[in-house]
Design a protein around this motif. Structure first.
Motif, PDB file in Angstrom:
ATOM      1  N   VAL B 160     -15.462   0.661  -4.058  1.00  0.00           N
ATOM      2  CA  VAL B 160     -14.016   0.863  -4.201  1.00  0.00           C
ATOM      3  C   VAL B 160     -13.754   2.348  -4.038  1.00  0.00           C
ATOM      4  N   LYS B 161     -12.721   2.678  -3.253  1.00  0.00           N
ATOM      5  CA  LYS B 161     -12.412   4.077  -2.977  1.00  0.00           C
ATOM      6  C   LYS B 161     -11.353   4.548  -3.963  1.00  0.00           C
ATOM      7  N   VAL B 162     -11.719   5.516  -4.782  1.00  0.00           N
ATOM      8  CA  VAL B 162     -10.768   6.091  -5.738  1.00  0.00           C
ATOM      9  C   VAL B 162     -10.288   7.420  -5.155  1.00  0.00           C
ATOM     10  N   VAL B 163      -8.997   7.501  -4.877  1.00  0.00           N
ATOM     11  CA  VAL B 163      -8.475   8.609  -4.067  1.00  0.00           C
ATOM     12  C   VAL B 163      -7.208   9.178  -4.704  1.00  0.00           C
ATOM     13  N   THR B 164      -7.073  10.521  -4.691  1.00  0.00           N
ATOM     14  CA  THR B 164      -5.759  11.107  -4.986  1.00  0.00           C
ATOM     15  C   THR B 164      -5.224  11.757  -3.718  1.00  0.00           C
ATOM     16  N   VAL B 165      -3.893  11.769  -3.588  1.00  0.00           N
ATOM     17  CA  VAL B 165      -3.239  12.113  -2.334  1.00  0.00           C
ATOM     18  C   VAL B 165      -2.334  13.326  -2.513  1.00  0.00           C
ATOM     19  N   ARG B 166      -2.474  14.314  -1.628  1.00  0.00           N
ATOM     20  CA  ARG B 166      -1.554  15.453  -1.671  1.00  0.00           C
ATOM     21  C   ARG B 166      -0.181  15.013  -1.160  1.00  0.00           C
ATOM     22  N   GLY B 167       0.814  15.102  -2.027  1.00  0.00           N
ATOM     23  CA  GLY B 167       2.136  14.554  -1.724  1.00  0.00           C
ATOM     24  C   GLY B 167       2.787  15.147  -0.504  1.00  0.00           C
ATOM     25  N   THR B 168       2.533  16.434  -0.231  1.00  0.00           N
ATOM     26  CA  THR B 168       3.222  17.083   0.877  1.00  0.00           C
ATOM     27  C   THR B 168       2.619  16.720   2.229  1.00  0.00           C
ATOM     28  N   ALA B 169       1.457  16.063   2.223  1.00  0.00           N
ATOM     29  CA  ALA B 169       0.773  15.776   3.483  1.00  0.00           C
ATOM     30  C   ALA B 169       1.188  14.436   4.091  1.00  0.00           C
ATOM     31  N   PHE B 170       1.930  13.633   3.348  1.00  0.00           N
ATOM     32  CA  PHE B 170       2.342  12.314   3.840  1.00  0.00           C
ATOM     33  C   PHE B 170       3.840  12.106   3.611  1.00  0.00           C
ATOM     34  N   GLU B 171       4.462  11.394   4.539  1.00  0.00           N
ATOM     35  CA  GLU B 171       5.869  11.037   4.372  1.00  0.00           C
ATOM     36  C   GLU B 171       6.012  10.165   3.122  1.00  0.00           C
ATOM     37  N   LYS B 172       7.153  10.249   2.477  1.00  0.00           N
ATOM     38  CA  LYS B 172       7.378   9.381   1.319  1.00  0.00           C
ATOM     39  C   LYS B 172       7.811   8.000   1.799  1.00  0.00           C
ATOM     40  N   ALA B 173       7.274   6.959   1.174  1.00  0.00           N
ATOM     41  CA  ALA B 173       7.720   5.600   1.486  1.00  0.00           C
ATOM     42  C   ALA B 173       9.207   5.499   1.138  1.00  0.00           C
ATOM     43  N   VAL B 174       9.944   4.790   1.996  1.00  0.00           N
ATOM     44  CA  VAL B 174      11.401   4.739   1.829  1.00  0.00           C
ATOM     45  C   VAL B 174      11.803   3.565   0.940  1.00  0.00           C
ATOM     46  N   LEU B 175      12.733   3.824   0.053  1.00  0.00           N
ATOM     47  CA  LEU B 175      13.259   2.753  -0.804  1.00  0.00           C
ATOM     48  C   LEU B 175      14.412   2.067  -0.086  1.00  0.00           C
ATOM     49  N   LYS B 176      14.301   0.747   0.096  1.00  0.00           N
ATOM     50  CA  LYS B 176      15.389  -0.006   0.731  1.00  0.00           C
ATOM     51  C   LYS B 176      15.897  -1.046  -0.245  1.00  0.00           C
ATOM     52  N   GLU B 177      16.612  -2.017   0.281  1.00  0.00           N
ATOM     53  CA  GLU B 177      17.110  -3.124  -0.547  1.00  0.00           C
ATOM     54  C   GLU B 177      15.932  -3.851  -1.202  1.00  0.00           C
ATOM     55  N   ALA B 178      16.079  -4.217  -2.474  1.00  0.00           N
ATOM     56  CA  ALA B 178      14.993  -4.877  -3.198  1.00  0.00           C
ATOM     57  C   ALA B 178      14.571  -6.167  -2.501  1.00  0.00           C
ATOM     58  N   GLN B 179      13.238  -6.356  -2.344  1.00  0.00           N
ATOM     59  CA  GLN B 179      12.733  -7.603  -1.777  1.00  0.00           C
ATOM     60  C   GLN B 179      12.404  -8.540  -2.922  1.00  0.00           C
ATOM     61  N   ASN B 180      12.150  -9.786  -2.554  1.00  0.00           N
ATOM     62  CA  ASN B 180      11.759 -10.746  -3.568  1.00  0.00           C
ATOM     63  C   ASN B 180      10.239 -10.687  -3.736  1.00  0.00           C
ATOM     64  N   LEU B 181       9.785  -9.817  -4.640  1.00  0.00           N
ATOM     65  CA  LEU B 181       8.347  -9.589  -4.780  1.00  0.00           C
ATOM     66  C   LEU B 181       7.817 -10.226  -6.052  1.00  0.00           C
ATOM     67  N   PRO B 182       6.575 -10.736  -6.002  1.00  0.00           N
ATOM     68  CA  PRO B 182       5.981 -11.225  -7.253  1.00  0.00           C
ATOM     69  C   PRO B 182       5.702 -10.075  -8.218  1.00  0.00           C
ATOM     70  N   VAL B 183       6.079 -10.261  -9.462  1.00  0.00           N
ATOM     71  CA  VAL B 183       5.779  -9.279 -10.502  1.00  0.00           C
ATOM     72  C   VAL B 183       4.918  -9.965 -11.535  1.00  0.00           C
ATOM     73  N   GLU B 184       3.690  -9.454 -11.705  1.00  0.00           N
ATOM     74  CA  GLU B 184       2.794 -10.075 -12.679  1.00  0.00           C
ATOM     75  C   GLU B 184       2.778  -9.253 -13.962  1.00  0.00           C
ATOM     76  N   GLU B 185       3.059  -9.946 -15.060  1.00  0.00           N
ATOM     77  CA  GLU B 185       3.090  -9.239 -16.338  1.00  0.00           C
ATOM     78  C   GLU B 185       1.746  -9.400 -17.043  1.00  0.00           C
ATOM     79  N   LEU B 186       1.145  -8.281 -17.406  1.00  0.00           N
ATOM     80  CA  LEU B 186      -0.159  -8.309 -18.068  1.00  0.00           C
ATOM     81  C   LEU B 186      -0.011  -7.784 -19.474  1.00  0.00           C
TER      82      LEU B 186
END
Lengths: 249, 341
Positions: B160-186
């Motif tokens: 398993v690859k455990v990685v931290t990412v420099r924020g300035t090196a990648f575009e930010k994922a864009v927030l759009k209209e909410a999708q119907n996503l599964p949310v699992e409560e633990l």
């Protein structure tokens, strides 16, 4: 209580390293080497804890090549009592170094381990946190204030938003940030005295530590160079260029 | 196998930090070459319940396919998750990993991620790849070393690859209209010694109306040349005009002119704004490490030989105490002219 402090031998902070033409790494021949600046802060903090009678003994440990003994001697000259040198010639990632340190901790049983927050060569910022995890101890990372009170230590952490204060029950791990203290210079009499302080030498085998890890360096290369160096003559020209040439204001 | 991104939220707890959005983009590059059915990113939002505002907003990130929430049993534990206390976060992530076997576990290289992820890696007995600036494949990453004077291409052979990412090196994922996503409560409470030995006491947060340093479009940084904490006021006047965040060099932080969270550089924050204005900063390699990816760099310094000029697109050799107020004044006049015309 005993305090263990760790030091790493790294390229001096003022050196601008060059990448080797074959891409195998950076050229460290004939380059000034020093104690990692964050480790100096860690040593200073440990020595201050001894001076204020909180710590009874300060042990300095280093995992590194034979020349790392110089950095251990520096720490001893700053006020540490004795050293432990785990001699390894190859470069090891924090995952292995933290495993080696674990065995030293189990042997010496310190109440507090103080490390620098990151080494300025590989810039990993991992060893303290990994050591805390494998010992199942609490951690205070990027710390700018330490207050030991009985069986607890209060630490103030430098976080992105400002400052955060945690209370940790000892034994605990602390990693130092810049503003924790200003490290002292070792005086000549103390440098002489440090030569007589004991340093124990160990190998990874003595520690039952497996040097295997999951990181392969494929190549090391130069970053893209910026084309800078243009000058403007006046503030008015600067504003004009920013507005009409670079179009950023 | 899916990849897991560890969410960090803003102080109001209503949305994801930019560092997490950039981590999502980096993760989508890591899994791009995997089999399509495994090409999923899951998001861990520890300390939230499924109906919280932040979770609703996170559903608008198109790259993610599932969200895990771990509601806090009580107020005390809420703080431990909210502030990303590593002794709580790491066992929680380990628990998820044991259950779902992710291919990658990724977080932003903010103080949040830097604090937690090495514990995660150690608990899974793997290495960690810190602060990556590039993705070359699912297991090959680029990261800066020696204050960014060299780049290292590394291959991670861990399961398993455990990685931290420099924020300035990648575009930010864009927030759009909410999708119907599964949310699992633990439901999860750590049982480790470390988790019982830590107590979150307090925080001191500087209140500022200015944009966040790591995501601001314009950053103005001051160095030792400013001579005192008080003199940072002249940068503030200019920052007001440009809607800029204010940063500082390590020298200025060391001299006590400003708090550490303003530090830009190897051991502070990495920034890459559209416009970076370095004022009274000589340009030590440790500082350049944190800002040289800015789009346009301006340097104002009275020493014509200061190394900062070598990376500056526009260098102005001048006394900052004259040049900065003049710049503020000219921008002010220009703004007025623009209104009149």
């Amino acid at each position: 209580m005993k305090v263990l402090v760790t030091v790493k031998r790294v390229v001096d902070y003022a050196v601008k390293v060059r990448v080797k033409p074959d891409g195998s790494g950076v050229d460290l021949s004939n380059v000034k080497m020093s104690m990692n600046p964050f480790c100096e802060i860690a040593v200073e903090e440990a020595v201050r804890l001894k001076e204020s009678k909180v710590a009874s003994e300060v042990i300095v440990a280093s995992v590194g090549p034979s020349q790392s003994s110089e950095q251990i001697r520096t720490a001893l000259a700053m006020g540490a009592d004795r050293g432990i040198h785990v001699e390894v010639e190859q470069e090891l990632p924090p995952s292995v170094v933290s495993r080696a340190l674990k065995f030293i901790v189990l042997k010496e049983k310190p109440s507090l381990v103080i490390l620098g927050k990151q080494a300025i060569d590989d810039d990993c910022n991992q060893t303290g946190q990994m050591l805390a995890q494998i010992l199942d101890w609490p951690q205070g990372t990027f710390v700018s204030k330490v207050k030991v009170e009985g069986e607890k230590v209060q630490v103030t952490r430098e976080v992105d938003r400002g400052l955060e204060t945690l209370e940790l029950r000892l034994p605990a791990i602390i990693t130092c940030d810049l503003r924790l203290n200003e490290p002292r210079y070792a005086t000549l009499p103390n440098i002489m005295k440090a030569k007589k302080k004991p340093v124990e030498k160990l190998g990874l085998k003595d520690l039952n530590c497996d040097p295997l890890h999951g990181i392969q360096t494929l190549s090391v290369f130069e970053p893209h160079k910026r084309q800078g160096g243009n000058k403007v003559e006046s503030v008015a020209e600067l504003i004009d260029k920013l507005r009409n040439e670079a179009k950023v204001i | 196998m899916a990849a897991l991104v560890i969410a960090e939220t803003d102080p109001t707890r209503s949305q994801l930090q930019g560092s997490s959005l950039a981590a999502i983009t980096a993760t989508s590059q890591m899994i791009a070459k995997e089999e399509p059915q495994d090409n999923e990113i899951h998001l861990l939002m520890a300390g939230f319940s499924s109906d919280s505002e932040a979770v609703k907003k996170a559903k608008g990130i198109q790259q993610i396919s599932k969200i895990y929430v771990v509601p806090s049993p009580n107020e005390a534990t809420e703080k431990l998750f909210k502030y990303g206390v590593a002794e709580w976060m790491a066992p929680c992530i380990q628990y998820l990993q044991d259950k779902y076997k992710f291919s990658h576990i990724v977080a932003g290289a903010s103080t949040f991620g830097k604090n937690i992820m090495p514990r995660v890696a150690a608990s899974l007995e793997v290495s960690q790849i810190s602060d990556i600036t590039g993705v070359e494949g699912s297991d090959v990453f680029i990261r800066p070393i020696y204050a960014g004077n060299a780049l290292s291409k590394v291959k991670c052979t861990d399961p398993v690859k455990v990685v931290t990412v420099r924020g300035t090196a990648f575009e930010k994922a864009v927030l759009k209209e909410a999708q119907n996503l599964p949310v699992e409560e633990l439901s999860f409470t750590p049982e480790t010694n470390a988790s019982k030995c830590v107590k979150w006491l307090s925080e001191e947060v500087s209140q500022s109306e200015r944009p966040d340093l790591t995501s601001a479009r314009v950053v103005i940084s001051g160095g030792r040349g400013l001579k005192s904490a008080d003199n940072f006021k002249i940068l503030e006047a200019l920052a007001d005009k440009l809607g800029a965040a204010i940063g500082a060099s390590r020298a200025a932080v060391d001299a006590g002119f400003c708090p550490n969270e303003m530090q830009v550089g190897q051991t502070g924050k990495a920034v890459a704004p559209e416009l970076y204005i370095a004022v009274g900063i000589s340009g030590a390699i440790q500082h350049l490490a944190g800002m040289k990816d800015s789009k346009v760099i301006v340097a104002i310094n009275k020493d014509p030989d200061a190394p900062i000029f070598q990376v500056a697109d526009y260098g102005l050799v001048a006394d900052l105490f004259e040049a900065v107020p003049e710049m503020t004044k000219l921008l002010d006049q220009n703004a007025k002219t623009a209104v009149h015309s």
